[in-house]
Scaffold this motif. Sequence first.
Motif, short mmCIF file in Angstrom:
data_model
loop_
_atom_site.label_atom_id
_atom_site.label_comp_id
_atom_site.label_asym_id
_atom_site.label_seq_id
_atom_site.Cartn_x
_atom_site.Cartn_y
_atom_site.Cartn_z
N UNK A 65 0.55 -4.46 8.87
CA UNK A 65 -0.34 -3.93 7.84
C UNK A 65 0.44 -3.55 6.58
N UNK A 66 1.61 -2.98 6.75
CA UNK A 66 2.43 -2.61 5.60
C UNK A 66 2.91 -3.86 4.85
N UNK A 67 3.26 -4.91 5.61
CA UNK A 67 3.73 -6.14 4.98
C UNK A 67 2.62 -6.79 4.16
N UNK A 106 -6.56 -2.92 -7.55
CA UNK A 106 -6.10 -1.62 -8.05
C UNK A 106 -5.02 -1.04 -7.14
N UNK A 107 -5.22 -1.12 -5.81
CA UNK A 107 -4.23 -0.60 -4.87
C UNK A 107 -4.45 -1.26 -3.52
N UNK A 108 -3.38 -1.28 -2.72
CA UNK A 108 -3.44 -1.79 -1.35
C UNK A 108 -2.44 -1.00 -0.52
N UNK A 109 -2.87 -0.56 0.67
CA UNK A 109 -1.97 0.23 1.50
C UNK A 109 -2.30 0.02 2.98
N UNK A 110 -1.26 0.01 3.79
CA UNK A 110 -1.44 -0.04 5.23
C UNK A 110 -1.71 1.35 5.77
N UNK A 111 -2.63 1.45 6.74
CA UNK A 111 -3.00 2.77 7.27
C UNK A 111 -3.57 2.61 8.66
N UNK A 127 -3.91 -0.80 13.11
CA UNK A 127 -3.72 -0.51 11.69
C UNK A 127 -4.59 -1.46 10.87
N UNK A 128 -4.88 -1.06 9.66
CA UNK A 128 -5.68 -1.85 8.74
C UNK A 128 -5.04 -1.79 7.36
N UNK A 129 -5.55 -2.62 6.47
CA UNK A 129 -5.10 -2.61 5.08
C UNK A 129 -6.27 -2.17 4.21
N UNK A 187 -16.21 -1.85 -4.19
CA UNK A 187 -14.84 -2.29 -4.47
C UNK A 187 -13.79 -1.74 -3.54
N UNK A 188 -14.22 -1.09 -2.43
CA UNK A 188 -13.28 -0.53 -1.47
C UNK A 188 -13.47 -1.25 -0.14
N UNK A 189 -12.49 -2.11 0.21
CA UNK A 189 -12.57 -2.92 1.42
C UNK A 189 -11.45 -2.54 2.37
N UNK A 190 -11.67 -2.82 3.63
CA UNK A 190 -10.62 -2.64 4.64
C UNK A 190 -10.49 -3.94 5.41
N UNK A 191 -9.25 -4.38 5.58
CA UNK A 191 -8.95 -5.63 6.30
C UNK A 191 -8.42 -5.26 7.67
N UNK A 192 -9.14 -5.66 8.70
CA UNK A 192 -8.73 -5.37 10.08
C UNK A 192 -8.42 -6.66 10.81
#
Length: 594
Positions: A329-331, A247-252, A264-266, A316-321
């Motif tokens: 993370x933005x890439x 649904x969405x992906x963002x670096x933060x 940072x994480x995704x 359904x909400x995951x974070x990739x570290x």
Amino acid sequence: MNTAPKSSKPEPIKPSRPLRPLALLAILVIAIFASLGIGTKTSDASWAPKLALDLEGGTQLILTPKTTDGSQITPEDIDEAIAIIRQRVDASGVAEAEITRQGQQNIVVGLPGTPSDETLDLVRQSALMRFRPVLEIGNPGVVTEEQLKSTQGEDIEGADDPYLAAADQDKDGKLSEEPATDPANNSDPAWVTEKVLYDFLKLDCTDPANVTGGATHPADKPIVACDPEGSAKFILGPTDVEGTQISSAQGRPHSNGQVLTGDYEVGLEFKSEGTKQFAETSQRLVSLPPPRNQFAMVLDGLVISAPRMQSAILDGKASITGGFTQEQSFALAKQLSFGSLPLNFEVQSEEQISATLGTEQLERGILAGVIGLGLVMIYMIFTYRGLSVITMASLLMAAILSYGTIALLSWTQGYRLSLPGVAGLIVAIGITADSFIVYFERVRDEVREGADLQTAVSRGWKRARRTILASDAVNFLAAIVLYFLAVGGVRGFAFTLGLTTLVDLLVVFWFTHPLLELLVKTRFFGGGHKWSGLDPTHLGATPVYRGRGRGIEAPKPKKAKVAAPVKGSSTLTIAERRAAERRAQREAAEEESK
């Protein structure tokens, strides 16, 4: 108190060996052209460099990304599509390709020469994102039977061992492609069949051809894949979740729940169907041992990330570290967002393009280079007389080295010479001539000071080489910065500028200086002939010739007599003051001779 400066003996001149660098340069030139000669007989090498799109023409494709569900494509999606196509083209060995955006959504791909059908297929293919479980991770290189024995142990030796059996068998269809037992799930090691294992052992991710991307695999079958950097290879199970379920992906910025950690994480969020699929996958992976507790994100046939599953994710909400920087993370978020699109590339047009305009520009560029070279030679002849022969020979040697190196790179590295690259070669004429001028002027300064010619060449070289090295270092640094910061044809200009700067150093150190050392031993140059360019009289000194091989020295008065201070010397430059002092010494010598 005596404040007179201490007298010092002139630094002894070390015997020169000019033939050694000349011999090394000759060996280098012979090696370059011998390699090209062998390549033309045994491979696809050519005596002429390959030309880029603007000089040779080629194939141009206009692609339009389209989504199958009618969703909107953003400019960021177009940028990612261009990056994927560029990675495919560059890794396939096609150099100087032009990939640009046309309008809001079209992508124009220009491939020089006659690209292969495989390369054209890479450009036309769509990019897919899929999540697959990791079954095995290995080093990127090919695994041999000896390496298997050393890591697994000699006790597994024999035809019954599946690893060695797969390594021993040829590609003759004997390898089983079906699992020995029905896999319980997508993480079941039963998916690692003999064929999959054989492909994994033989996969070489250090080969650029294997990290091009663009591979299409069935979603319900295991695969072997590399990461884009070619640093690892994977065996992956069938697809668990399609990329279109994102649904969405963002670096933060990453937070441990209380404060920001500085990393940072995704952040990743799935659609409703994807949430169910990922919940099932996460529950399965979290209980498995490494590396089977990892899931791989496969974009365009390459593993862009393979994080471990640390806990079951049911919402359904995951974070990739993983210690990401903001840029990383933005890439990754951008890649995941692109992979979420059900995207296809529609080929709007595909046509052959000519190089008529480029050929005309090339002819004018060559004409400009010839005119510039002629003007440089006229200036050198007028200013340096006989020394201009060394200039012509050095420029010819630089041209031979540059041409041979470019032709060799064209064969071995796929380099193609573009019109901006030709401009870089023309600019190199001035850079190389500048090095000669610096050297010659230093030698002539020593002659003006009254040194004999062999001493002047040695001392002048010591003074000139520091200036030449500093000047070429600045040019080379500028070429490096321009190459990495620029895109398109400007990189071709930067490449040839950097290459010819290195050639200039090689020619000045291994050809120009040794050649002058040899010529100064001849009567024409060493005797200070008026057309040699080293005539002391013409340069402002008053020499006394004492026979060949005995040097040229400035006249000395018969008696030790200090010349009267020159009137107004405090307002003169150093060169004018020295010239005035020499005139005063000559007048004193003439008075003594009377």
